[in-house]
Design a protein around this motif. Structure first.
Motif, mmCIF file in Angstrom:
data_model
loop_
_atom_site.group_PDB
_atom_site.id
_atom_site.type_symbol
_atom_site.label_atom_id
_atom_site.label_comp_id
_atom_site.label_asym_id
_atom_site.label_seq_id
_atom_site.Cartn_x
_atom_site.Cartn_y
_atom_site.Cartn_z
ATOM 1 N N PRO A 1 0.872 -1.232 -0.131
ATOM 2 C CA PRO A 1 -0.056 -0.071 0.028
ATOM 3 C C PRO A 1 0.845 1.385 0.034
ATOM 4 O O PRO A 1 2.054 1.051 0.501
ATOM 5 N N THR A 2 0.225 2.073 -0.659
ATOM 6 C CA THR A 2 0.971 3.615 -0.691
ATOM 7 C C THR A 2 0.341 4.518 0.232
ATOM 8 O O THR A 2 -0.867 4.413 0.575
ATOM 9 N N LEU A 3 1.114 5.429 0.925
ATOM 10 C CA LEU A 3 0.507 6.561 1.771
ATOM 11 C C LEU A 3 -0.741 7.094 1.347
ATOM 12 O O LEU A 3 -1.609 7.131 1.991
ATOM 13 N N TYR B 1 -8.982 -1.092 -3.568
ATOM 14 C CA TYR B 1 -7.731 -0.779 -2.877
ATOM 15 C C TYR B 1 -6.461 -1.855 -2.898
ATOM 16 O O TYR B 1 -5.373 -1.688 -3.116
ATOM 17 N N THR C 1 -3.760 5.424 0.873
ATOM 18 C CA THR C 1 -4.388 4.971 2.137
ATOM 19 C C THR C 1 -4.757 5.942 2.969
ATOM 20 O O THR C 1 -6.192 5.898 3.371
ATOM 21 N N VAL D 1 -9.078 5.344 3.590
ATOM 22 C CA VAL D 1 -9.539 5.063 5.063
ATOM 23 C C VAL D 1 -10.746 6.077 5.305
ATOM 24 O O VAL D 1 -11.760 5.537 5.792
ATOM 25 N N HIS E 1 -2.953 -2.137 -5.091
ATOM 26 C CA HIS E 1 -1.768 -2.560 -4.404
ATOM 27 C C HIS E 1 -1.116 -3.613 -4.355
ATOM 28 O O HIS E 1 -0.045 -4.026 -3.881
#
Length: 250
Positions: A11-13, A232, A16, A20, A236
């Motif tokens: 996952p990428t920042l 998501y 995410t 979320v 990823h």
């Protein structure tokens, strides 16, 4: 080079941080709809319970009309047939018609508007249904309803008092048009079925058929949340680069 058939969830920042909050909102909306479902089911049960309970007397004075809505009530008095009013009704058995609203003078002197039920357009005039013109003192049962426009104000249609056609129950104006002297103007009564002699009007027009789509709405929100999670994860679930593998092993 990329290792053949090797993938890793990485996952990428920024993705995410974006997903979320969206996921939390979707789940929250689903939970809210489940709460609305419980509220609507309780409301329907309460309405049915009031309509099936033993009839009450119409209070005097009526201080909290909202608390009386859908209670079954018994009225004793005399119908003022000369003051009939007509409300546009939903078709019955694919036939257009009207509700016959007749004032009733109770034994205590108050006058209540009573929706006696549905008639086809060709039975609007009292002469076309003479059996329905009850005379003398009678006792009937019905369901207490609230007057006024219940929808959004900007959608409120205009009644036509001159033509004696009403789209919503403007009790104050209807009482004036019927020439009532001591009217009740915060509630009216929908007559129960089989309370009128003859075939018309057809009473019993109050039905518990509240729209209840909250479960479908909840499932829709939860499905969108699940779809967001799937997108998501798939986004990823990336192929593993051999150089990354080498760095990890070193």
């Amino acid at each position: 080079m990329t290792s053949r058939n090797k993938r890793r969830f990485r996952p990428t920042l920024w993705a995410t941080l974006a997903v979320v909050p969206m996921l939390a909102v979707l789940i929250g909306l689903g939970v809210w709809q489940l709460q609305r479902l419980e509220w609507k089911n309780d409301l329907i049960e309460e309405m049915r319970g009031r309509m099936e309970a033993a009839p009450i007397e119409l209070p005097q004075p009526i201080e909290e009309p909202e608390a009386l809505q859908f209670y079954r009530v018994e009225l004793t008095g005399r119908f003022l047939n000369d003051g009939e009013l007509y409300r546009v009704a939903q078709p019955l058995r694919n036939t257009r018609g009207l509700y016959v609203i007749t004032p009733m003078r109770l034994e205590d002197g108050r006058e209540v508007l009573v929706n006696r039920g549905w008639v086809p357009l060709d039975k609007r005039e009292p002469a076309a249904r003479p059996d329905s013109l009850t005379s003398g003192t009678v006792t009937v049962e019905g369901v207490i309803r609230l007057g006024g426009w219940q929808g959004m104000e900007w959608l409120r249609p205009a009644n036509d008092p001159q033509a004696n056609e009403w789209l919503w129950m403007d009790l104050d104006r209807m009482a004036r048009e019927a020439g009532l002297e001591n009217p009740v103007t915060n509630v009216y009564v929908d007559l129960a079925a089989e309370q009128t002699p003859g075939a018309y009007p057809v009473g019993g027009q109050t039905r518990v058929n509240l729209r209840n789509d909250h479960l479908n709405y909840a499932l829709t929100w939860f499905a969108l949340a699940l779809g967001l999670v799937a997108i998501y994860v798939l986004f990823h679930w990336r192929p593993v680069d051999d150089r990354d593998t080498t760095r990890d092993s070193g």
